[in-house]
Write a protein that holds these residues in place. Structure first.
Motif, PDB file in Angstrom:
ATOM      1  N   SER A  37      20.781 -10.953 -12.205  1.00 47.25           N
ATOM      2  CA  SER A  37      20.247 -12.267 -11.807  1.00 47.25           C
ATOM      3  C   SER A  37      19.845 -12.262 -10.336  1.00 47.25           C
ATOM      4  O   SER A  37      18.824 -12.845  -9.954  1.00 47.25           O
ATOM      5  N   LEU A  38      20.655 -11.608  -9.510  1.00 49.81           N
ATOM      6  CA  LEU A  38      20.363 -11.593  -8.076  1.00 49.81           C
ATOM      7  C   LEU A  38      19.119 -10.758  -7.778  1.00 49.81           C
ATOM      8  O   LEU A  38      18.309 -11.126  -6.916  1.00 49.81           O
ATOM      9  N   ALA A  41      16.327 -13.026  -8.569  1.00 48.29           N
ATOM     10  CA  ALA A  41      16.195 -14.128  -7.612  1.00 48.29           C
ATOM     11  C   ALA A  41      15.683 -13.614  -6.267  1.00 48.29           C
ATOM     12  O   ALA A  41      14.817 -14.238  -5.638  1.00 48.29           O
ATOM     13  N   ALA A 173      22.018 -17.123  -7.208  1.00 47.63           N
ATOM     14  CA  ALA A 173      20.764 -16.842  -7.907  1.00 47.63           C
ATOM     15  C   ALA A 173      20.263 -18.120  -8.564  1.00 47.63           C
ATOM     16  O   ALA A 173      19.088 -18.252  -8.880  1.00 47.63           O
TER      17      ALA A 173
END
Ligand SMILES: Nc1nc2c(ncn2[C@@H]2O[C@H](COP(=O)(O)OP(=O)(O)OP(=O)(O)O)[C@@H](O)[C@H]2O)c(=O)[nH]1
Ligand SMILES: [Mg+2]
Length: 195
Positions: A37-38, A41, A173
C-alpha cells in the motif's frame, strides 16, 4: 509525489533476481504492515503493487522502477504465523540473501505498524542491517489509526527501542499523512548510492 512507476519483475528465488542496475530501496516489514500500500501511495500509482487484507499477499520479491531513477523492491512480509512452515522457511533465506548480496542496495525502508511498535523481529533486524552498513529508514505505518498525540508517543518509543539517531516517520497510505518527508528521505538515499 506523482511518479512514473512500473512493475519490472518478480522473483521466487535468488537465481531469478534481475541483474542489478539502478539503486534499490527494499521495503521490509511484518506481513500486513502496509508495504505494498505504501509503495502505491508514495508513487501515486494505486494499482501498482498488489495489496490485500489477507496477510501474506506478497510472496515474491517484486521490483518496481520509479522515474527511471531507482527501484522500490517489495519483499515478502515476515511474521505471519498462518502460512505453512515451509513457506516461512523459504522467505527468510530469500530476504536475507537479497539484503546481504545486493550490490545496488541503497537502503532499507523498514515498516512497523504504529499500533504495534517494534517487536522482536525489528529489534533483531535493525542491528543486523547496521552491522552490514545498510542505511535504514523507519516508518510507522497506518498513522491514520491513532490520534496525533498517541502517534507522536509511538514515534518517540520506537526511536528509543530501536536506538535510531532520528525520529522514525509516521505515514498513512490511506490519508497521505507523512508521505512527502518520507519520500524525500528515500529519494535522497538513492542519490547517495552510485548505480
Ligand atoms: N488504515 C490504513 N490501512 C492500511 C494502510 N496501509 C495499508 N493498510 C491496509 O492494511 C492491509 C495490508 O496492506 P498491504 O499493503 O497489502 O500490506 P503488506 O505489508 O504488503 O502485506 P503482505 O504483502 O501480506 O506482507 C490492507 O487491508 C490495506 O488496505 C494505512 O496507511 N492505513
Ligand atoms: Mg504486500
Amino acid at each position: 509525489m506523482k511518479a512514473v512507476a512500473r512493475f519490472v519483475i518478480s522473483a521466487a528465488k535468488p537465481e531469478q533476481f534481475p541483474a542489478p542496475t539502478l539503486p534499490e530501496l527494499a521495503v521490509v516489514g511484518r506481513s500486513n504492515v502496509g508495504k505494498s500500500s505504501l509503495i502505491n501511495a508514495l508513487t501515486g500509482n494505486a494499482g501498482l503493487a498488489r495489496t490485500s487484507r489477507t496477510p501474506g499477499r506478497t510472496r515474491l520479491v517484486n521490483w518496481f522502477e520509479v522515474n527511471g531513477n531507482f527501484m522500490l523492491v517489495d519483499l515478502p512480509g515476515y511474521g505471519y504465523a498462518e502460512v505453512s512452515r515451509d513457506m516461512r522457511e523459504s522467505w527468510r533465506p530469500l530476504i536475507e540473501s537479497y539484503l546481504s548480496d545486493r550490490k545496488t542496495l541503497a537502503g532499507v525502508l523498514l515498516l512497523i505498524d504504529v499500533r504495534r511498535g517494534p517487536q522482536d523481529e525489528e529489534l533483531d533486524f535493525v542491528p543486523w542491517l547496521e552491522a552490514k552498513n545498510i542505511p535504514i529508514v523507519v516508518a510507522l505505518t497506518k498513522a491514520d489509526k491513532l490520534p496525533k498525540a498517541k502517534r507522536n508517543l509511538e514515534v518517540a518509543k520506537a526511536k528509543k527501542a530501536l536506538g535510531l539517531k532520528r525520529d522514525p516517520f509516521a505515514s498513512s497510505a490511506q490519508d497521505g499523512e507523512g508521505l512527502e518527508p518520507l519520500w524525500r528521505a528515500l529519494v535522497k538515499l538513492t542519490e547517495k548510492k552510485p548505480a
